[in-house]
Design a protein around this motif. Structure first.
Motif, PDB file in Angstrom:
ATOM      1  N   THR A 365       0.836  -1.210   0.000  1.00  0.00           N
ATOM      2  CA  THR A 365       0.000   0.000   0.000  1.00  0.00           C
ATOM      3  C   THR A 365       0.866   1.253   0.000  1.00  0.00           C
ATOM      4  N   PHE A 366       1.968   1.224   0.722  1.00  0.00           N
ATOM      5  CA  PHE A 366       2.854   2.386   0.712  1.00  0.00           C
ATOM      6  C   PHE A 366       3.576   2.522  -0.626  1.00  0.00           C
ATOM      7  N   GLN A 367       3.901   1.395  -1.251  1.00  0.00           N
ATOM      8  CA  GLN A 367       4.466   1.465  -2.604  1.00  0.00           C
ATOM      9  C   GLN A 367       3.507   2.199  -3.537  1.00  0.00           C
ATOM     10  N   ALA A 368       2.232   1.846  -3.430  1.00  0.00           N
ATOM     11  CA  ALA A 368       1.226   2.494  -4.274  1.00  0.00           C
ATOM     12  C   ALA A 368       1.082   3.973  -3.926  1.00  0.00           C
ATOM     13  N   GLY A 369       1.101   4.290  -2.631  1.00  0.00           N
ATOM     14  CA  GLY A 369       0.980   5.685  -2.214  1.00  0.00           C
ATOM     15  C   GLY A 369       2.123   6.541  -2.715  1.00  0.00           C
ATOM     16  N   VAL A 370       3.329   6.009  -2.680  1.00  0.00           N
ATOM     17  CA  VAL A 370       4.495   6.757  -3.166  1.00  0.00           C
ATOM     18  C   VAL A 370       4.420   6.923  -4.682  1.00  0.00           C
ATOM     19  N   GLN A 371       4.024   5.875  -5.393  1.00  0.00           N
ATOM     20  CA  GLN A 371       3.874   5.991  -6.848  1.00  0.00           C
ATOM     21  C   GLN A 371       2.821   7.040  -7.193  1.00  0.00           C
ATOM     22  N   PHE A 372       1.725   7.040  -6.447  1.00  0.00           N
ATOM     23  CA  PHE A 372       0.688   8.042  -6.684  1.00  0.00           C
ATOM     24  C   PHE A 372       1.210   9.446  -6.402  1.00  0.00           C
ATOM     25  N   ALA A 373       1.928   9.605  -5.281  1.00  0.00           N
ATOM     26  CA  ALA A 373       2.456  10.927  -4.925  1.00  0.00           C
ATOM     27  C   ALA A 373       3.434  11.438  -5.977  1.00  0.00           C
ATOM     28  N   ARG A 374       4.207  10.537  -6.554  1.00  0.00           N
ATOM     29  CA  ARG A 374       5.228  10.952  -7.518  1.00  0.00           C
ATOM     30  C   ARG A 374       4.642  11.238  -8.900  1.00  0.00           C
ATOM     31  N   THR A 375       3.419  10.795  -9.129  1.00  0.00           N
ATOM     32  CA  THR A 375       2.774  11.097 -10.414  1.00  0.00           C
ATOM     33  C   THR A 375       1.716  12.180 -10.276  1.00  0.00           C
ATOM     34  N   GLU A 376       0.876  12.086  -9.243  1.00  0.00           N
ATOM     35  CA  GLU A 376      -0.240  13.019  -9.088  1.00  0.00           C
ATOM     36  C   GLU A 376       0.048  14.156  -8.104  1.00  0.00           C
ATOM     37  N   GLY A 377       1.100  14.001  -7.300  1.00  0.00           N
ATOM     38  CA  GLY A 377       1.523  15.092  -6.425  1.00  0.00           C
ATOM     39  C   GLY A 377       0.980  15.056  -5.013  1.00  0.00           C
ATOM     40  N   ILE A 378      -0.162  14.436  -4.794  1.00  0.00           N
ATOM     41  CA  ILE A 378      -0.790  14.403  -3.473  1.00  0.00           C
ATOM     42  C   ILE A 378      -0.222  13.231  -2.678  1.00  0.00           C
ATOM     43  N   ILE A 379       0.179  13.488  -1.427  1.00  0.00           N
ATOM     44  CA  ILE A 379       0.616  12.415  -0.537  1.00  0.00           C
ATOM     45  C   ILE A 379      -0.617  11.897   0.197  1.00  0.00           C
ATOM     46  N   PRO A 380      -1.016  10.641  -0.050  1.00  0.00           N
ATOM     47  CA  PRO A 380      -2.267  10.153   0.519  1.00  0.00           C
ATOM     48  C   PRO A 380      -2.110   9.655   1.958  1.00  0.00           C
ATOM     49  N   ALA A 381      -3.214   9.649   2.682  1.00  0.00           N
ATOM     50  CA  ALA A 381      -3.246   9.001   3.990  1.00  0.00           C
ATOM     51  C   ALA A 381      -2.995   7.506   3.810  1.00  0.00           C
ATOM     52  N   PRO A 382      -2.406   6.839   4.807  1.00  0.00           N
ATOM     53  CA  PRO A 382      -2.179   5.396   4.692  1.00  0.00           C
ATOM     54  C   PRO A 382      -3.453   4.602   4.412  1.00  0.00           C
TER      55      PRO A 382
END
Length: 453
Positions: A365-382
């Motif tokens: 889940t954190f792998q996905a969150g980091v990938q999302f943050a690096r593409t979409e810019g928003i750092i998501p809640a866990p």
């Protein structure tokens, strides 16, 4: 330019909440008392205001949102929907990916939507004080702010492991006037009993609920407010899906699959239930996927049975998918998903195969969150990372098969107060934890014995 943001004017804030109970073929199972007999709404009056109880037991499909609540919603609603163009490109998927961003609320998550409603109804009922529980701190933050808006004092029992992991969530609640207590505590009989058995107990949402309910039941000026699980909470959150349907209509699209994190169920119900309304009315069927952690897999590995909503058995018995009310989840960083059971409504829909569920491990889940943050810019809640993980997995499956689906997930909150968790992930200090079947079986053996159920 490609359209990225899909925005609605304030006039499109929903005027009614949607009650999924009205569209289920089988009515929701009643809550039971200790004697196994169905309870009516009056049995909950010790801890809930009467107007809240009316919503909890309602079978009415549409319930009006009070104008004072809609006026406060205007501060951040309607929330934006985004087309995740950069994530799609990074994945190389033929899918279209959309997400709705609830992190723009002042409290940083979807939880404020129900907190405002509950504070309003308690104020109307003459209540001056509320107790509640919180895991990651998103609900406690939201209710602290809502209480401040309506002149209601708020005491928050915060799961001890999250109290220690997320000090700035605690500061946030205190800034808005909330009193924050690490749970289990010595302030309640339930807390003292648990600490006597285990002085180092790290807490759970079930324990924190026990403490908050015990205190509310013992004081005439105090009621209890819950951030998930119960019908009225999921009802309030349906503004998320109702807004999303309007946003999809603006771009001439409609989802094939919807993903949302699921602990108690408010996040999932808020995003998914309004789309089930379309199916119930004869419209398109959408695959609705609740995403939970492998360490706390109530839907995917739990048992469908009557159980308490708290550790000490102070709540009514509710029919739910449960891991056992005394289940002690590990201290994962998605604190909002560390709950032993799922909402009665979510559980019923899963049992009747109207929705799906999947469990995902913490590191992924954190792998996905980091990938999302690096593409979409928003750092998501866990918690939100769970939905992102499942959505990415489906997008990659479609890459293999060539299917061009429309995928939608609810980005329920930002991760600005969860950077300790990200720091541990980036330094390879997070571990996966799959709860042992033997411990689940043992907890299920201790379920209350309900005659005839």
């Amino acid at each position: 330019m490609k359209q990225t943001k899909i925005l609605l004017p304030e006039t499109d804030i929903p005027k009614q909440w949607y009650n999924v109970a009205a569209d289920l073929k089988n009515p929701p199972a009643p809550s039971l008392g200790p004697d196994g007999k169905p309870l009516d709404g009056s049995a909950m009056s010790a801890i809930f205001a009467d107007n809240i109880i009316e919503q909890e037991v309602s079978m009415q499909r549409w319930i009006d949102i009070p104008e004072p609540v809609r006026e406060i919603y205007q501060q951040w609603r309607p929330t934006p929907m985004f087309r995740a163009h950069r994530l799609e490109e990074a994945l190389g998927t033929p899918c279209k990916i959309y997400y709705k961003y609830e992190g723009i609320s002042a409290a940083g998550s979807h939880k404020l939507t129900s907190a405002i409603a509950q504070a309003y109804y308690n104020k109307q009922a003459g209540i001056t004080r509320l107790t509640t529980e919180t895991g990651a701190g998103q609900w406690g933050s939201s209710l602290s702010l809502a209480g401040q808006m309506f002149g209601i004092d708020v005491r928050v029992y915060m799961v001890k492991v999250s109290f220690e992991q997320k000090p700035f969530r605690r500061s946030m609640m205190q800034t808005w006037g909330g009193e924050v207590i690490a749970s289990p505590s010595n302030l309640t009989e339930a807390g003292r009993k648990i600490l006597a058995a285990d002085p180092n107990n790290q807490g759970s949402l079930g324990i924190a609920i026990s403490e908050a309910v015990e205190e509310a039941a013992s004081r005439a000026d105090t009621k209890y407010a819950l951030g998930s699980v119960l019908n009225h909470v999921l009802l309030h959150q349906t503004v998320i899906g109702l807004e999303a349907k309007k946003q999809f209509a603006l771009v001439g699209d409609y989802p094939d699959m919807i993903f949302a994190p699921c602990g108690g169920g408010s996040n999932f119900g808020g995003a998914a239930f309004p789309f089930y309304a379309d199916e119930a009315a004869g419209g398109k069927k959408v695959r609705l996927v609740a995403v939970e952690p492998t360490s706390c897999p109530s839907l995917t590995r739990g048992h469908y049975a009557y159980d308490f909503g708290d550790t000490e058995g102070l709540t009514p018995l509710m029919l739910q998918y449960t891991l056992g009310h005394d289940f002690m989840p590990p201290g994962i960083h998605a604190g909002g998903l560390r709950y032993h059971g799922a909402s009665t409504l979510v559980s019923q829909m899963y049992h009747e195969k109207l929705i799906e569920a999947v469990a995902v491990p913490q590191v992924a889940t954190f792998q996905a969150g980091v990938q999302f943050a690096r593409t979409e810019g928003i750092i998501p809640a866990p918690e939100s990372n769970h939905a992102i993980r499942a959505c990415i997995d489906e997008a990659l499956r479609c890459k293999e098969t060539g299917e061009a689906k429309t995928l939608f997930f609810n980005l329920s909150g930002h991760g600005h107060f969860d950077m300790v968790s990200y720091d541990k992930y980036l330094n390879n200090q997070l571990e996966d934890y799959e709860y042992p079947q033997a411990e689940i079986d043992a907890a299920l053996e201790r379920l209350p014995k309900v005659k005839g159920a």
